[in-house]
Motif scaffolding. Sequence first.
Motif, PDB file in Angstrom:
ATOM      1  N   PHE A 166      11.723   9.283  -1.048  1.00 20.31           N
ATOM      2  CA  PHE A 166      10.658   9.622  -0.101  1.00 20.31           C
ATOM      3  C   PHE A 166       9.731  10.710  -0.645  1.00 20.31           C
ATOM      4  O   PHE A 166       8.626  10.893  -0.140  1.00 20.31           O
ATOM      5  N   MET A 167      10.134  11.434  -1.677  1.00 14.70           N
ATOM      6  CA  MET A 167       9.293  12.462  -2.279  1.00 14.70           C
ATOM      7  C   MET A 167       8.526  11.962  -3.492  1.00 14.70           C
ATOM      8  O   MET A 167       7.649  12.668  -4.012  1.00 14.70           O
ATOM      9  N   ASN A 168       8.823  10.773  -3.940  1.00 12.90           N
ATOM     10  CA  ASN A 168       8.163  10.216  -5.117  1.00 12.90           C
ATOM     11  C   ASN A 168       6.849   9.579  -4.695  1.00 12.90           C
ATOM     12  O   ASN A 168       6.768   8.384  -4.389  1.00 12.90           O
ATOM     13  N   THR A 169       5.783  10.365  -4.662  1.00 15.71           N
ATOM     14  CA  THR A 169       4.484   9.874  -4.200  1.00 15.71           C
ATOM     15  C   THR A 169       3.897   8.836  -5.146  1.00 15.71           C
ATOM     16  O   THR A 169       3.142   7.962  -4.722  1.00 15.71           O
ATOM     17  N   ARG A 170       4.234   8.911  -6.431  1.00 15.37           N
ATOM     18  CA  ARG A 170       3.698   7.931  -7.368  1.00 15.37           C
ATOM     19  C   ARG A 170       4.262   6.538  -7.105  1.00 15.37           C
ATOM     20  O   ARG A 170       3.668   5.544  -7.523  1.00 15.37           O
ATOM     21  N   TRP A 171       5.391   6.460  -6.411  1.00 20.03           N
ATOM     22  CA  TRP A 171       5.962   5.162  -6.069  1.00 20.03           C
ATOM     23  C   TRP A 171       5.675   4.781  -4.614  1.00 20.03           C
ATOM     24  O   TRP A 171       5.403   3.615  -4.320  1.00 20.03           O
ATOM     25  N   VAL A 172       5.724   5.744  -3.697  1.00 20.77           N
ATOM     26  CA  VAL A 172       5.568   5.443  -2.268  1.00 20.77           C
ATOM     27  C   VAL A 172       4.154   4.997  -1.952  1.00 20.77           C
ATOM     28  O   VAL A 172       3.938   3.996  -1.257  1.00 20.77           O
ATOM     29  N   ARG A 173       3.171   5.709  -2.461  1.00 17.65           N
ATOM     30  CA  ARG A 173       1.785   5.407  -2.083  1.00 17.65           C
ATOM     31  C   ARG A 173       1.321   4.031  -2.555  1.00 17.65           C
ATOM     32  O   ARG A 173       0.827   3.243  -1.753  1.00 17.65           O
ATOM     33  N   HIS A 178      -0.106   1.816   0.418  1.00 19.59           N
ATOM     34  CA  HIS A 178      -1.274   1.004   0.082  1.00 19.59           C
ATOM     35  C   HIS A 178      -0.954  -0.480   0.010  1.00 19.59           C
ATOM     36  O   HIS A 178      -1.877  -1.292  -0.135  1.00 19.59           O
ATOM     37  N   GLY A 179       0.317  -0.825   0.074  1.00 18.48           N
ATOM     38  CA  GLY A 179       0.693  -2.236   0.123  1.00 18.48           C
ATOM     39  C   GLY A 179       0.386  -3.002  -1.125  1.00 18.48           C
ATOM     40  O   GLY A 179      -0.178  -4.102  -1.061  1.00 18.48           O
ATOM     41  N   LEU A 180       0.730  -2.443  -2.316  1.00 21.17           N
ATOM     42  CA  LEU A 180       0.469  -3.178  -3.548  1.00 21.17           C
ATOM     43  C   LEU A 180       1.270  -4.467  -3.612  1.00 21.17           C
ATOM     44  O   LEU A 180       0.795  -5.487  -4.102  1.00 21.17           O
ATOM     45  N   ILE A 181       2.502  -4.442  -3.071  1.00 20.93           N
ATOM     46  CA  ILE A 181       3.320  -5.653  -3.076  1.00 20.93           C
ATOM     47  C   ILE A 181       2.730  -6.720  -2.174  1.00 20.93           C
ATOM     48  O   ILE A 181       2.796  -7.918  -2.462  1.00 20.93           O
ATOM     49  N   ASN A 182       2.121  -6.301  -1.059  1.00 21.67           N
ATOM     50  CA  ASN A 182       1.538  -7.244  -0.099  1.00 21.67           C
ATOM     51  C   ASN A 182       0.039  -7.419  -0.291  1.00 21.67           C
ATOM     52  O   ASN A 182      -0.667  -7.820   0.639  1.00 21.67           O
ATOM     53  N   SER A 183      -0.466  -7.130  -1.463  1.00 24.43           N
ATOM     54  CA  SER A 183      -1.897  -7.265  -1.707  1.00 24.43           C
ATOM     55  C   SER A 183      -2.287  -8.739  -1.814  1.00 24.43           C
ATOM     56  O   SER A 183      -1.438  -9.634  -1.933  1.00 24.43           O
ATOM     57  N   ILE A 184      -3.588  -8.983  -1.792  1.00 24.02           N
ATOM     58  CA  ILE A 184      -4.101 -10.351  -1.848  1.00 24.02           C
ATOM     59  C   ILE A 184      -3.775 -11.005  -3.188  1.00 24.02           C
ATOM     60  O   ILE A 184      -3.400 -12.180  -3.255  1.00 24.02           O
TER      61      ILE A 184
END
Length: 253
Positions: A166-173, A178-184
């Motif tokens: 939960f503290m790893n902002t480079r992975w969470v954001r 931002h939903g990179l996995i669910n992107s178009i």
Amino acid sequence: MNYLMKVFIKSAATLSYRSHAAAAAIITKSNVHTSSVSLDLMEFFDSKKNWTETNIKVGRAWKLDELRIKSNTDLHKLWYVLLKERNMLYTMEHEYKEQMHSFPNPERIDKVQESMNNIETVVRERNIAYYKLETGETGERPVEDVVNMFGLPEKYEKSEYYLPKFMNTRWVRPYLQHGLINSIAVKKFYRLYKEKLHNQERRARNRDYNHVQHLLKRFPNMNMETLKAEYPNVDIEKAKRTKKARGHFDPKY
């Protein structure tokens, strides 16, 4: 008299100590076994009688059933024997390539590697059985199902990190907020990937169906139960009624 008794006792004690020391030395020496000392690099090369051979007779790889009945000490020794053999084969393969010659029986490397993989499998089975008996767990690294950056499911082995999730902002954001996995782009890729898998299954199913029709045409008296067991995904009754399944004879079905 007392002086003579003291000298006799001292001599007897010295003789007894020397005899015990000699016996211990003999026992210790007999329990220590060493291999022949080799101080050159010829251990990395095959025997000289095989240098000019084009076909070297070798055995097969070690099977799992054969390795399961061996002790841990035997497996440990066999592992280093195979490791030495693999290093020798890699050296000979490289030398043959340098000399522009064909390496004889290259499948020897595959057999050695298969044997080493089987040893690792047996050792892993024993470790899992030991940990389950002692702690009730497998003792292996936990594995969970996750979705990678392409939207495909995969197995992920958990490992320790210095920073919590939960503290790893480079992975969470990028992945969650931002939903990179669910992107178009990922959704489009996953849709095309599923379409490709569906087309492969459809083509394989059509190949089996056409092959069954030709089998029915060539061998009208074949056993249908065996055919159904061989091709469980094919509708045999439907294939019987097609024109491709009929030969130059009156059909029996």
